[in-house]
Design a protein around this motif. Structure first.
Motif, PDB file in Angstrom:
ATOM      1  N   TYR A  79      25.795   0.638 -37.667  1.00 35.70           N
ATOM      2  CA  TYR A  79      26.371   0.264 -38.306  1.00 35.70           C
ATOM      3  C   TYR A  79      27.447  -1.028 -38.315  1.00 35.70           C
ATOM      4  O   TYR A  79      27.003  -1.941 -39.548  1.00 35.70           O
ATOM      5  CB  TYR A  79      27.235   1.261 -38.924  1.00 35.70           C
ATOM      6  N   PHE A  80      27.716  -1.846 -37.968  1.00 36.85           N
ATOM      7  CA  PHE A  80      28.631  -2.623 -37.556  1.00 36.85           C
ATOM      8  C   PHE A  80      27.860  -3.578 -36.944  1.00 36.85           C
ATOM      9  O   PHE A  80      28.349  -4.576 -36.621  1.00 36.85           O
ATOM     10  CB  PHE A  80      29.497  -2.325 -36.563  1.00 36.85           C
ATOM     11  N   HIS A  81      26.454  -3.483 -36.712  1.00 34.75           N
ATOM     12  CA  HIS A  81      25.977  -4.950 -36.030  1.00 34.75           C
ATOM     13  C   HIS A  81      26.316  -5.319 -34.930  1.00 34.75           C
ATOM     14  O   HIS A  81      26.295  -6.154 -34.235  1.00 34.75           O
ATOM     15  CB  HIS A  81      25.928  -5.758 -37.473  1.00 34.75           C
ATOM     16  N   ILE A  82      25.998  -4.289 -34.226  1.00 36.75           N
ATOM     17  CA  ILE A  82      26.343  -5.202 -32.404  1.00 36.75           C
ATOM     18  C   ILE A  82      25.639  -4.970 -31.477  1.00 36.75           C
ATOM     19  O   ILE A  82      24.463  -3.808 -31.861  1.00 36.75           O
ATOM     20  CB  ILE A  82      27.732  -3.224 -31.921  1.00 36.75           C
ATOM     21  N   ASP A  83      24.879  -5.790 -30.865  1.00 40.78           N
ATOM     22  CA  ASP A  83      24.208  -5.433 -29.525  1.00 40.78           C
ATOM     23  C   ASP A  83      23.496  -4.597 -29.055  1.00 40.78           C
ATOM     24  O   ASP A  83      22.650  -4.079 -29.218  1.00 40.78           O
ATOM     25  CB  ASP A  83      24.476  -6.754 -29.472  1.00 40.78           C
ATOM     26  N   LYS A  84      25.322  -3.971 -28.358  1.00 38.58           N
ATOM     27  CA  LYS A  84      24.858  -3.205 -27.738  1.00 38.58           C
ATOM     28  C   LYS A  84      25.793  -2.870 -27.184  1.00 38.58           C
ATOM     29  O   LYS A  84      26.902  -3.629 -26.699  1.00 38.58           O
ATOM     30  CB  LYS A  84      23.802  -3.458 -26.106  1.00 38.58           C
ATOM     31  N   ARG A  99      32.230  -1.415 -24.780  1.00 39.63           N
ATOM     32  CA  ARG A  99      31.994  -2.611 -24.942  1.00 39.63           C
ATOM     33  C   ARG A  99      31.290  -3.316 -25.699  1.00 39.63           C
ATOM     34  O   ARG A  99      29.960  -3.072 -25.303  1.00 39.63           O
ATOM     35  CB  ARG A  99      33.343  -3.601 -24.004  1.00 39.63           C
ATOM     36  N   GLY A 100      31.096  -4.139 -26.596  1.00 40.77           N
ATOM     37  CA  GLY A 100      30.004  -4.652 -27.071  1.00 40.77           C
ATOM     38  C   GLY A 100      30.519  -5.757 -28.115  1.00 40.77           C
ATOM     39  O   GLY A 100      31.621  -5.923 -28.545  1.00 40.77           O
ATOM     40  N   GLN A 101      29.985  -6.770 -28.916  1.00 43.26           N
ATOM     41  CA  GLN A 101      29.746  -7.482 -29.393  1.00 43.26           C
ATOM     42  C   GLN A 101      29.435  -7.443 -30.830  1.00 43.26           C
ATOM     43  O   GLN A 101      27.767  -7.219 -30.473  1.00 43.26           O
ATOM     44  CB  GLN A 101      29.848  -9.090 -29.237  1.00 43.26           C
ATOM     45  N   SER A 106      32.821 -10.871 -32.628  1.00 42.39           N
ATOM     46  CA  SER A 106      34.017 -10.087 -32.169  1.00 42.39           C
ATOM     47  C   SER A 106      33.928  -9.102 -31.303  1.00 42.39           C
ATOM     48  O   SER A 106      33.245  -8.230 -30.836  1.00 42.39           O
ATOM     49  CB  SER A 106      34.209  -9.283 -34.008  1.00 42.39           C
ATOM     50  N   ASP A 107      34.712  -8.977 -30.628  1.00 40.31           N
ATOM     51  CA  ASP A 107      34.827  -8.457 -29.479  1.00 40.31           C
ATOM     52  C   ASP A 107      35.392  -6.292 -29.898  1.00 40.31           C
ATOM     53  O   ASP A 107      35.806  -6.877 -30.847  1.00 40.31           O
ATOM     54  CB  ASP A 107      36.183  -8.487 -28.098  1.00 40.31           C
ATOM     55  N   ILE A 108      34.283  -5.873 -29.627  1.00 39.37           N
ATOM     56  CA  ILE A 108      34.441  -4.257 -29.995  1.00 39.37           C
ATOM     57  C   ILE A 108      35.049  -3.279 -28.786  1.00 39.37           C
ATOM     58  O   ILE A 108      34.332  -3.268 -28.376  1.00 39.37           O
ATOM     59  CB  ILE A 108      33.285  -4.280 -30.859  1.00 39.37           C
ATOM     60  N   VAL A 109      35.560  -2.933 -28.982  1.00 39.26           N
ATOM     61  CA  VAL A 109      36.167  -1.076 -28.372  1.00 39.26           C
ATOM     62  C   VAL A 109      35.429  -0.138 -29.316  1.00 39.26           C
ATOM     63  O   VAL A 109      35.863   0.123 -30.074  1.00 39.26           O
ATOM     64  CB  VAL A 109      37.027  -0.933 -27.908  1.00 39.26           C
ATOM     65  N   PHE A 110      34.915   1.028 -28.385  1.00 38.39           N
ATOM     66  CA  PHE A 110      34.549   2.169 -28.651  1.00 38.39           C
ATOM     67  C   PHE A 110      34.370   3.358 -27.871  1.00 38.39           C
ATOM     68  O   PHE A 110      34.150   2.549 -26.607  1.00 38.39           O
ATOM     69  CB  PHE A 110      32.810   1.927 -29.573  1.00 38.39           C
ATOM     70  N   GLN A 111      35.315   4.185 -28.003  1.00 43.44           N
ATOM     71  CA  GLN A 111      35.591   5.450 -27.643  1.00 43.44           C
ATOM     72  C   GLN A 111      35.690   6.807 -28.423  1.00 43.44           C
ATOM     73  O   GLN A 111      35.782   6.679 -28.923  1.00 43.44           O
ATOM     74  CB  GLN A 111      36.745   5.398 -26.497  1.00 43.44           C
ATOM     75  N   TYR A 121      38.009   2.760 -32.454  1.00 45.12           N
ATOM     76  CA  TYR A 121      36.773   2.053 -32.751  1.00 45.12           C
ATOM     77  C   TYR A 121      37.922   0.863 -33.557  1.00 45.12           C
ATOM     78  O   TYR A 121      38.713   0.643 -34.518  1.00 45.12           O
ATOM     79  CB  TYR A 121      35.909   2.005 -33.641  1.00 45.12           C
ATOM     80  N   SER A 122      37.904  -0.701 -32.086  1.00 45.98           N
ATOM     81  CA  SER A 122      38.894  -1.579 -32.456  1.00 45.98           C
ATOM     82  C   SER A 122      37.338  -2.971 -32.474  1.00 45.98           C
ATOM     83  O   SER A 122      36.978  -2.727 -31.140  1.00 45.98           O
ATOM     84  CB  SER A 122      39.900  -0.959 -31.413  1.00 45.98           C
ATOM     85  N   ALA A 123      38.254  -3.816 -33.374  1.00 42.75           N
ATOM     86  CA  ALA A 123      37.463  -5.069 -33.487  1.00 42.75           C
ATOM     87  C   ALA A 123      38.673  -5.834 -33.225  1.00 42.75           C
ATOM     88  O   ALA A 123      39.599  -5.899 -33.540  1.00 42.75           O
ATOM     89  CB  ALA A 123      37.142  -5.041 -34.563  1.00 42.75           C
ATOM     90  N   THR A 124      38.341  -7.296 -31.894  1.00 44.22           N
ATOM     91  CA  THR A 124      38.902  -8.585 -32.148  1.00 44.22           C
ATOM     92  C   THR A 124      38.364  -9.518 -32.801  1.00 44.22           C
ATOM     93  O   THR A 124      37.683  -9.896 -31.586  1.00 44.22           O
ATOM     94  CB  THR A 124      39.805  -8.186 -30.165  1.00 44.22           C
ATOM     95  N   PHE A 125      38.327  -9.591 -33.624  1.00 46.64           N
ATOM     96  CA  PHE A 125      37.824 -11.527 -34.270  1.00 46.64           C
ATOM     97  C   PHE A 125      37.518 -12.478 -33.332  1.00 46.64           C
ATOM     98  O   PHE A 125      39.143 -12.713 -32.721  1.00 46.64           O
ATOM     99  CB  PHE A 125      38.767 -11.234 -35.578  1.00 46.64           C
ATOM    100  N   SER A 126      36.745 -12.952 -33.069  1.00 47.02           N
ATOM    101  CA  SER A 126      36.316 -14.104 -32.299  1.00 47.02           C
ATOM    102  C   SER A 126      37.287 -15.383 -33.239  1.00 47.02           C
ATOM    103  O   SER A 126      38.080 -14.892 -34.749  1.00 47.02           O
ATOM    104  CB  SER A 126      35.150 -14.716 -33.116  1.00 47.02           C
TER     105      SER A 126
END
Length: 338
Positions: A79-84, A99-101, A106-111, A121-126
């Protein structure tokens, strides 16, 4: 020492929106007729009208794993187009921390709670992404984007109803979001601040907890909403889904506390506050008058599968009997002490 308001939801640490999820601090309740204050000098007293919830014990529950929860991480990746999403070393039990991008860097935290499906879900944009956004963002036009952002939030909520259950929009709030990005370690930062909207969804049907043979409880202290924070351009900053569509299974019973145990616990917590260790603060010459409590159930958000019973205590300070305060306490704390 166990302190009051010890029950936390991981959301507060990740996105700092405890108020949106029913944080653990005291909150004003509906005003009620004041109860006569005990004339004793003790700082903590129990009103004559106080009554315990009727059962001597209440049921405890756990959420049973579902297929939707099992597939949630893969769904989030798509859904969020995260590599892995890569698991972290802190993973244990039902808590999945990864964690992922995404495709924008953008850095992604998923717990996630792998049993119930509750997630953060939290996104830290590049840095390039943030800079492009700030160049085009027009805060004056935010109000005109409200309908578009609301539609986007509803679409996101619908995307996760298999995990969260059927939802309805409850609140739309204007928030200010600040971003600080470290460009070079300790020497250079990008700092941005902008207004945007958050959206709170609640279940159309509240889950029911069969507390005992005669008592059904629908109130939850935590984990009772789906919070969405969007950037004005529609990008997702944060999600917190404290809801679950997972079935409950009874795991045991929790013995109810007594009035004597309640008074002993609250008095001990007050005494700890005198040493600067938390607990209720009672102004000199006043009393904390505990007037009532009601059964609620609290889940652990993304942390554990357990859904356990507690009570919402009601009290006021004798200096202002009309201002009734409510606080959550786990039954086991009030029963077993600190």
């Amino acid at each position: 020492m166990k302190h009051k308001r010890i029950i936390t939801v991981l959301l507060a640490a990740v996105i700092g929106v405890g108020a949106a999820l029913g944080g653990c601090g005291a909150k004003p309740a509906e005003k009620s007729e004041p109860t006569t204050v005990d004339t004793r000098k003790e700082p903590i007293v129990i009103a004559d009208s106080f009554q315990l919830p009727s059962p001597k014990s209440v049921n405890t529950f756990e959420y049973e794993p579902t297929e939707a929860a099992e597939k949630l991480a893969a769904h989030v990746e798509k859904y969020f187009h995260i590599d892995k999403l890569e698991p972290q070393d802190t993973c244990s039990g039902t808590f999945f921390d990864s964690r992922g991008q995404d495709e924008n860097g953008s850095d992604i935290v998923f717990q996630q709670n792998t049993a119930s499906g509750s997630f953060v879900y939290s996104a830290t944009f590049s840095i390039p992404n943030n800079r492009i956004f700030m160049q085009t963002n027009d805060g004056v036009r935010l109000e005109s984007k409200k309908a578009e952002l609301t539609a986007k939030a509803k679409a996101i909520a619908a995307e996760f109803e298999e995990v969260a259950g059927e939802l309805m929009l409850s609140e739309v709030n204007k928030e200010n979001w600040s971003v600080t990005t470290n460009i070079r370690a300790g020497t250079s930062f990008d700092e941005y601040s902008f207004d945007t909207y958050s959206f709170v969804f609640v279940p159309r049907e509240k889950p029911q907890f069969q507390a005992d043979e005669n008592t059904v409880v629908t109130e939850q202290y935590s984990g009772d909403s789906f919070y969405i924070l969007l950037r004005p351009d529609g990008e997702v900053i944060n999600l917190y889904c404290g809801l679950t569509n997972a079935p409950l299974k009874k795991t045991g019973e929790e013995a109810m506390f007594t009035v004597e145990q309640l008074l002993a616990y609250e008095t001990a917590m007050y005494e700890s506050s005198l040493d600067g260790e938390g607990g209720p603060t009672v102004p000199d010459g006043q009393q904390m008058v505990i007037t009532g409590c009601r059964l609620v159930y609290a889940n652990n958000g993304v942390s554990y599968a357990r859904c356990y019973p507690g009570v919402m205590l009601s009290y006021y300070l004798s200096g202002d009997p009309s201002e009734v305060i409510e606080e959550f306490e786990p039954i086991e704390f009030l029963r077993d002490g600190i």
